[in-house]
Scaffold this active site. Structure first.
Site, mmCIF file in Angstrom:
data_model
loop_
_atom_site.group_PDB
_atom_site.id
_atom_site.type_symbol
_atom_site.label_atom_id
_atom_site.label_comp_id
_atom_site.label_asym_id
_atom_site.label_seq_id
_atom_site.Cartn_x
_atom_site.Cartn_y
_atom_site.Cartn_z
ATOM 1 N N GLU A 144 10.352 -2.546 -3.344
ATOM 2 C CA GLU A 144 9.673 -3.096 -2.160
ATOM 3 C C GLU A 144 10.375 -4.380 -1.707
ATOM 4 O O GLU A 144 10.651 -5.279 -2.516
ATOM 5 C CB GLU A 144 8.200 -3.394 -2.460
ATOM 6 C CG GLU A 144 7.512 -3.948 -1.207
ATOM 7 C CD GLU A 144 6.065 -4.327 -1.379
ATOM 8 O OE1 GLU A 144 5.436 -3.923 -2.373
ATOM 9 O OE2 GLU A 144 5.563 -5.060 -0.498
ATOM 10 N N ALA B 46 10.486 -7.706 1.171
ATOM 11 C CA ALA B 46 9.534 -8.791 1.454
ATOM 12 C C ALA B 46 9.585 -9.007 2.962
ATOM 13 O O ALA B 46 10.669 -9.229 3.517
ATOM 14 C CB ALA B 46 9.938 -10.070 0.729
ATOM 15 N N LYS C 263 9.465 -4.993 -7.365
ATOM 16 C CA LYS C 263 9.471 -5.959 -6.267
ATOM 17 C C LYS C 263 10.427 -7.064 -6.682
ATOM 18 O O LYS C 263 10.027 -7.996 -7.414
ATOM 19 C CB LYS C 263 8.048 -6.503 -6.047
ATOM 20 C CG LYS C 263 7.965 -7.668 -5.038
ATOM 21 C CD LYS C 263 7.587 -7.207 -3.657
ATOM 22 C CE LYS C 263 7.346 -8.408 -2.721
ATOM 23 N NZ LYS C 263 6.830 -8.020 -1.399
ATOM 24 N N LEU D 283 0.847 -1.205 0.000
ATOM 25 C CA LEU D 283 0.000 0.000 0.000
ATOM 26 C C LEU D 283 0.874 1.245 0.000
ATOM 27 O O LEU D 283 0.696 2.168 -0.801
ATOM 28 C CB LEU D 283 -0.910 -0.005 1.233
ATOM 29 C CG LEU D 283 -1.629 1.317 1.537
ATOM 30 C CD1 LEU D 283 -2.495 1.762 0.375
ATOM 31 C CD2 LEU D 283 -2.438 1.188 2.821
HETATM 32 N N1 LIG Z 1 -3.876 1.527 6.577
HETATM 33 C C1 LIG Z 1 -4.533 0.467 6.069
HETATM 34 N N2 LIG Z 1 -5.889 0.480 6.002
HETATM 35 C C2 LIG Z 1 -6.557 -0.597 5.506
HETATM 36 N N3 LIG Z 1 -5.977 -1.740 5.070
HETATM 37 C C3 LIG Z 1 -4.611 -1.778 5.129
HETATM 38 C C4 LIG Z 1 -3.833 -0.697 5.628
HETATM 39 N N4 LIG Z 1 -2.511 -1.054 5.547
HETATM 40 C C5 LIG Z 1 -2.477 -2.304 5.024
HETATM 41 N N5 LIG Z 1 -3.738 -2.737 4.754
HETATM 42 C C6 LIG Z 1 -4.112 -4.052 4.197
HETATM 43 O O1 LIG Z 1 -3.390 -5.048 4.894
HETATM 44 C C7 LIG Z 1 -3.000 -6.106 3.982
HETATM 45 C C8 LIG Z 1 -1.463 -6.237 4.002
HETATM 46 O O2 LIG Z 1 -0.883 -5.048 3.445
HETATM 47 P P1 LIG Z 1 0.284 -5.179 2.373
HETATM 48 O O3 LIG Z 1 -0.017 -6.211 1.361
HETATM 49 O O4 LIG Z 1 0.545 -3.798 1.883
HETATM 50 O O5 LIG Z 1 1.454 -5.712 3.337
HETATM 51 P P2 LIG Z 1 2.973 -5.927 2.941
HETATM 52 O O6 LIG Z 1 3.785 -5.343 4.043
HETATM 53 O O7 LIG Z 1 3.208 -5.418 1.567
HETATM 54 O O8 LIG Z 1 3.125 -7.516 2.957
HETATM 55 P P3 LIG Z 1 4.341 -8.391 2.254
HETATM 56 O O9 LIG Z 1 5.394 -8.525 3.306
HETATM 57 O O10 LIG Z 1 3.652 -9.676 1.938
HETATM 58 O O11 LIG Z 1 4.787 -7.657 1.049
HETATM 59 C C9 LIG Z 1 -3.532 -5.695 2.606
HETATM 60 O O12 LIG Z 1 -4.806 -6.291 2.395
HETATM 61 C C10 LIG Z 1 -3.691 -4.186 2.736
HETATM 62 O O13 LIG Z 1 -4.666 -3.656 1.859
HETATM 63 C C1 LIG Z 2 4.702 -14.445 1.828
HETATM 64 C C2 LIG Z 2 4.577 -13.050 2.417
HETATM 65 N N1 LIG Z 2 3.475 -12.382 1.743
HETATM 66 C C3 LIG Z 2 5.847 -12.236 2.245
HETATM 67 N N2 LIG Z 2 6.028 -11.940 0.834
HETATM 68 C C4 LIG Z 2 7.077 -12.919 2.812
HETATM 69 C C5 LIG Z 2 7.087 -12.827 4.312
HETATM 70 C C6 LIG Z 2 8.268 -13.551 4.903
HETATM 71 C C7 LIG Z 2 8.241 -13.519 6.407
HETATM 72 C C8 LIG Z 2 9.350 -14.358 6.990
HETATM 73 C C9 LIG Z 2 9.344 -14.241 8.519
HETATM 74 O O1 LIG Z 2 9.675 -13.127 9.035
HETATM 75 O O2 LIG Z 2 8.921 -15.206 9.196
HETATM 76 MG MG LIG Z 3 3.863 -6.320 -0.132
#
Ligand SMILES: Nc1ncnc2c1ncn2[C@@H]1O[C@H](COP(=O)(O)OP(=O)(O)OP(=O)(O)O)[C@@H](O)[C@H]1O
Ligand SMILES: C[C@H](N)[C@H](N)CCCCCC(=O)O
Ligand SMILES: [Mg+2]
Length: 207
Positions: free
Chosen positions: A100, A102, A35, A20
Site C-alpha cells: 500500500e 501513501a 505498508k 480498505l
Molecule cells: N466504500 C467505503 N464505505 C465506507 N467507508 C469507507 C469506504 N472507503 C473508505 N472508507 C473510510 O474512509 C476512511 C479512509 O479510508 P482509508 O483509510 O482506506 O484511506 P487511505 O486511502 O488508505 O488513506 P491513506 O492515504 O492515509 O493511506 C476510512 O475510515 C475508511 O473506513
Molecule cells: C497522513 C495520511 N494519512 C497519509 N498517510 C499521507 C497523505 C499524504 C498526502 C500528501 C499530499 O498529497 O498533500
Molecule cells: Mg491507508
C-alpha cells in the site's frame, strides 16, 4: 526469498480507501500485506489485520514508521529521518504481496522520490483506487496520465464510491484499464464486508 506476485495499491489522493481496498485484495488473494511508509496513527497495517480473515496472509512491518500524519517527506524531515527508496527491501515471503502506498502517486517521500517510485523499484503492478465525487474525473485522469507517462503497469481500476455511469465509463474508455471491482459506500467496514467484496474480486483475477 521473493514474493510470487506484487501489487501496489495507489489512489487519486489520500483517504481514498486504499487501506480498505488493500484488505479486500489481500483477502481475495490470501496475500501478504506491506505498508512500507506509514505517516501517522493508527497504522494501516493494524486496520488491514483486523479486516482480513483468511489464515494465510502475513502482515509485514513498515520500513518507515513516522509519527506525524502528513506527507512522508515532511514527517521524515520533522523526525530527522531520511527516506531512501533505493534502500527499501521487500519483506521475506514467497507469497503474493500487496503493497500500500501513501496518499496519491505524486506524494513526495524525499526531495528525490515520490510514492509511485516504490512501485517502479519493485516492478509491481498497480491497482488504482478511483473515488467517485464531483471533480474526481479530473483527479483520476491526472493520475492515469502520470502512470502512463511513467510506463507503470496497471492491473486495473477499483472504483470507490456511489455509482456514476458517466464518470466510470469515461474513465474506463480513456484509460483502457480493466475494471476490477466497484466498492460502494458501506455503513460499516467489517471483516464480513471485506470478505464479500473479496469473493467478487477473485473472479476478476481468475478471468
Ligand atoms: N466504500 C467505503 N464505505 C465506507 N467507508 C469507507 C469506504 N472507503 C473508505 N472508507 C473510510 O474512509 C476512511 C479512509 O479510508 P482509508 O483509510 O482506506 O484511506 P487511505 O486511502 O488508505 O488513506 P491513506 O492515504 O492515509 O493511506 C476510512 O475510515 C475508511 O473506513
Ligand atoms: C497522513 C495520511 N494519512 C497519509 N498517510 C499521507 C497523505 C499524504 C498526502 C500528501 C499530499 O498529497 O498533500
Ligand atoms: Mg491507508
Amino acid at each position: 526469498m521473493n514474493p510470487s506476485n506484487l501489487y501496489f495499491i495507489t489512489a487519486i489522493g489520500t483517504d481514498s480507501g486504499k487501506t480498505l481496498i488493500s484488505a479486500i485484495v489481500t483477502e481475495a488473494l490470501q496475500a501478504d500485506y506491506w505498508k512500507p511508509i506509514q505517516a501517522g496513527f493508527p497504522r494501516d497495517t493494524e486496520k488491514v489485520q483486523t479486516l482480513v480473515s483468511n489464515p494465510v496472509s502475513q502482515f509485514h512491518n513498515e520500513a518507515y514508521l513516522l509519527q506525524h500524519p502528513m506527507s512522508p517527506h515532511a514527517a521524515a524531515h520533522r523526525e530527522g529521518v531520511e527516506i531512501d527508496i533505493q534502500a527499501l527491501v521487500l519483506p521475506n515471503t514467497h507469497n503474493t504481496l500487496i503493497i500500500e502506498g501513501a496518499g496519491g502517486v505524486l506524494v513526495p517521500v524525499s526531495n528525490q522520490h515520490f510514492v509511485i517510485d516504490i512501485a517502479r523499484k519493485f516492478e509491481a503492478e498497480v491497482i488504482l483506487v478511483a473515488n467517485i465525487y464531483l471533480g474526481s474525473i479530473n483527479h483520476t485522469l491526472l493520475t492515469i496520465n502520470e502512470l502512463k507517462h511513467r510506463n507503470i503497469p496497471v492491473k486495473g481500476i477499483i472504483f470507490n464510491g456511489p455509482a456514476n455511469e458517466d464518470s466510470e465509463q469515461f474513465i474506463l474508455n480513456y484509460s483502457q484499464y480493466p475494471l476490477l471491482l466497484h466498492v460502494y459506500p458501506e455503513e460499516q467496514i467489517t471483516p464480513e464486508v471485506v470478505h464479500s467484496y473479496a469473493q467478487q474480486l477473485r473472479k476478476a483475477f481468475i478471468m
